[in-house]
Design a protein around this motif. Sequence first.
Motif, mmCIF file in Angstrom:
data_model
loop_
_atom_site.group_PDB
_atom_site.id
_atom_site.type_symbol
_atom_site.label_atom_id
_atom_site.label_comp_id
_atom_site.label_asym_id
_atom_site.label_seq_id
_atom_site.Cartn_x
_atom_site.Cartn_y
_atom_site.Cartn_z
ATOM 1 N N VAL A 492 8.738 -6.272 -2.194
ATOM 2 C CA VAL A 492 8.114 -5.257 -3.046
ATOM 3 C C VAL A 492 8.508 -3.880 -2.531
ATOM 4 N N GLU A 493 8.148 -2.855 -3.312
ATOM 5 C CA GLU A 493 8.534 -1.498 -2.966
ATOM 6 C C GLU A 493 7.444 -0.735 -2.213
ATOM 7 N N THR A 494 6.194 -1.123 -2.372
ATOM 8 C CA THR A 494 5.093 -0.384 -1.752
ATOM 9 C C THR A 494 4.127 -1.326 -1.059
ATOM 10 N N GLU A 495 3.371 -0.768 -0.117
ATOM 11 C CA GLU A 495 2.357 -1.544 0.570
ATOM 12 C C GLU A 495 1.252 -1.977 -0.394
ATOM 13 N N ALA A 496 0.973 -1.143 -1.412
ATOM 14 C CA ALA A 496 -0.051 -1.504 -2.397
ATOM 15 C C ALA A 496 0.343 -2.771 -3.151
ATOM 16 N N GLU A 497 1.625 -2.892 -3.491
ATOM 17 C CA GLU A 497 2.099 -4.101 -4.167
ATOM 18 C C GLU A 497 1.980 -5.307 -3.249
ATOM 19 N N ALA A 498 2.271 -5.123 -1.979
ATOM 20 C CA ALA A 498 2.153 -6.225 -1.026
ATOM 21 C C ALA A 498 0.704 -6.704 -0.928
ATOM 22 N N GLU A 499 -0.220 -5.745 -0.888
ATOM 23 C CA GLU A 499 -1.626 -6.084 -0.811
ATOM 24 C C GLU A 499 -2.077 -6.834 -2.057
ATOM 25 N N GLU A 500 -1.561 -6.428 -3.208
ATOM 26 C CA GLU A 500 -1.914 -7.089 -4.465
ATOM 27 C C GLU A 500 -1.449 -8.539 -4.463
ATOM 28 N N ILE A 501 -0.248 -8.795 -3.950
ATOM 29 C CA ILE A 501 0.277 -10.156 -3.893
ATOM 30 C C ILE A 501 -0.550 -11.009 -2.942
ATOM 31 N N ARG A 502 -0.948 -10.437 -1.813
ATOM 32 C CA ARG A 502 -1.759 -11.193 -0.862
ATOM 33 C C ARG A 502 -3.096 -11.594 -1.480
ATOM 34 N N HIS A 503 -3.724 -10.627 -2.164
ATOM 35 C CA HIS A 503 -5.005 -10.934 -2.796
ATOM 36 C C HIS A 503 -4.841 -11.999 -3.881
ATOM 37 N N ALA A 504 -3.771 -11.889 -4.684
ATOM 38 C CA ALA A 504 -3.539 -12.865 -5.748
ATOM 39 C C ALA A 504 -3.296 -14.238 -5.167
ATOM 40 N N ALA A 505 -2.540 -14.298 -4.059
ATOM 41 C CA ALA A 505 -2.254 -15.582 -3.423
ATOM 42 C C ALA A 505 -3.530 -16.222 -2.874
ATOM 43 N N LYS A 506 -4.403 -15.404 -2.272
ATOM 44 C CA LYS A 506 -5.651 -15.925 -1.738
ATOM 45 C C LYS A 506 -6.544 -16.450 -2.859
ATOM 46 N N ALA A 507 -6.622 -15.664 -3.949
ATOM 47 C CA ALA A 507 -7.449 -16.085 -5.082
ATOM 48 C C ALA A 507 -6.934 -17.375 -5.683
ATOM 49 N N ASP A 508 -5.619 -17.485 -5.777
ATOM 50 C CA ASP A 508 -5.009 -18.681 -6.352
ATOM 51 C C ASP A 508 -5.256 -19.894 -5.454
ATOM 52 N N ALA A 509 -5.255 -19.679 -4.134
ATOM 53 C CA ALA A 509 -5.447 -20.781 -3.204
ATOM 54 C C ALA A 509 -6.855 -21.343 -3.260
ATOM 55 N N THR A 510 -7.808 -20.521 -3.677
ATOM 56 C CA THR A 510 -9.212 -20.988 -3.733
ATOM 57 C C THR A 510 -9.526 -21.758 -5.011
ATOM 58 N N VAL A 511 -8.621 -21.715 -5.986
ATOM 59 C CA VAL A 511 -8.865 -22.401 -7.257
ATOM 60 C C VAL A 511 -8.677 -23.903 -7.088
#
Length: 511
Positions: A492-511
């Motif tokens: 990704v280009e920014t740290e904000a995008e990286a944080e968004e991917i981490r949160h999405a991955a965590k949310a997806d893992a809990t499903v």
Amino acid sequence: MLSSKRAQASEHVPTQSPVAPGPRHPAGSRADAASGLRKDRGADPAQHSSGEVTVVDPAMVKRAVSAAALGNAMEWFDFGVYSYIAVTLGHVFFPSGNPTAQLLSTFGAFAAAFLVRPIGGMVFGPLGDRIGRQKILAITMIMMAAGTFAIGLIPSYASIGVGAPILLLVARLIQGFSTGGEYGGASTFIAEYAPDKKRGFLGSWLEFGTLAGYVGGAGLVTLMTALLSTEDLHSWGWRIPFLIAGPMGIIGLYLRMRLEETPAFAQLEKEARTKEKARREVEKRIGIREMIFGQWRSLLLCVGLVLVFNVTDYMLLSYMPSYLTSELKYDETHGLLVVLAVMVLMMAAQPFAGRLTDRFGRRPVIAAGCLGFLVLSVPALLLIRQGSLAAIAVGMAALGLLLVTFTSSMPATLPALFPTKVRYGSLSIGFNVSVSLFGGTTPLVVTALIGATGNKMMPAYYMMAAAVIGGIAVLLMSESARKPLPGSPPAVETEAEAEEIRHAAKADATV
């Protein structure tokens, strides 16, 4: 290598294989970014640790893309000149009373270089995976420039007889061998630098460089054809574009070597050395067998995609100038000018089409190109055969814009077929086998088919057949737009995008 930061997540986030069934989310959605990371059929555990995300330096990415594209332009100026001056080379090296025989002999030497391209890919590809992309791209640049420069020094058939075409063939084989490592390396180089959401756009600049090289070669040949008499062109003028390859090769080599020697790249290599050691030890044990049999499905997809890409590419950019002159008896200078204008049009459309592949996906863009060639090849060639400048321009422009669907998408599509540890090698092998069998032989095969059948519509039928095969490959491939490369972490280009991917991955893992 990227100037990057590593953002660590608490979860392991592997990457998705591009030949496996993809997630059912629109390209670019947050769910796509997360769920597209679950499967890992070619992951390289030593390359990315648990859950990391690469935050790239945009300025460094631009510099890397520029170096690859400019170097590719230098390479294809050298390679393309041969095509544009093919009729003259036929007179110089293959004297005969039959113009068709001359052209066949010249294109035979052209096609011979493609026979050794898979060998070059098998040599340079694994080396690129083992010792680095940039070093191999520098070597291929040197060899390509040397082979092209040598052509400009070869005496004519009138001077040394049969030795002239033999030396021409040797020089072409050197060119072909070196080119075997060029496209796979350059496209891998850019793909591995690019952030996931812009890989199509940044990859499109590689073919922009190719077109720029073709424009340079076509423009120079057109200028010489307009300014020099036929006698001067056959005597000494044809040598000029080949001799220019020497200094151009030095410029391209400088661009690539300078990129490797920047402090940022040297520092990154130092930091990565410990981490990379284990991965490199594994890579040293990877052989041709793993690159071929371990990736057989991806290789077949690569061959099919490259087939439609290169048959149409060489038909339009390499064969059409000679087709206009030898088959339709069109004025040589006007024919080259039309092709030159079409390439400029393609260059203008290239970055926009690259953005489309990022937004809508690689598959829709490539499929549109295949359908377009299937439906419009015959009408376009009929326009070209009509003979007027306007009709030729419209027919050629239609084919050129269809070709952009491939030139803009393939540099991002093909590297995404393979995992990091074998990407350069497998891509080089698949790409060059397909180009050798189908793309580079296009001028020779179509010229022979026209000679055997007398049917001057053969170019259209040949492109239609290629479009069918390419369409099948598109149906079998899965979407890779806005997803990480297999074996690599998300980029990704920014740290904000990286944080968004981490949160999405965590949310997806809990499903």
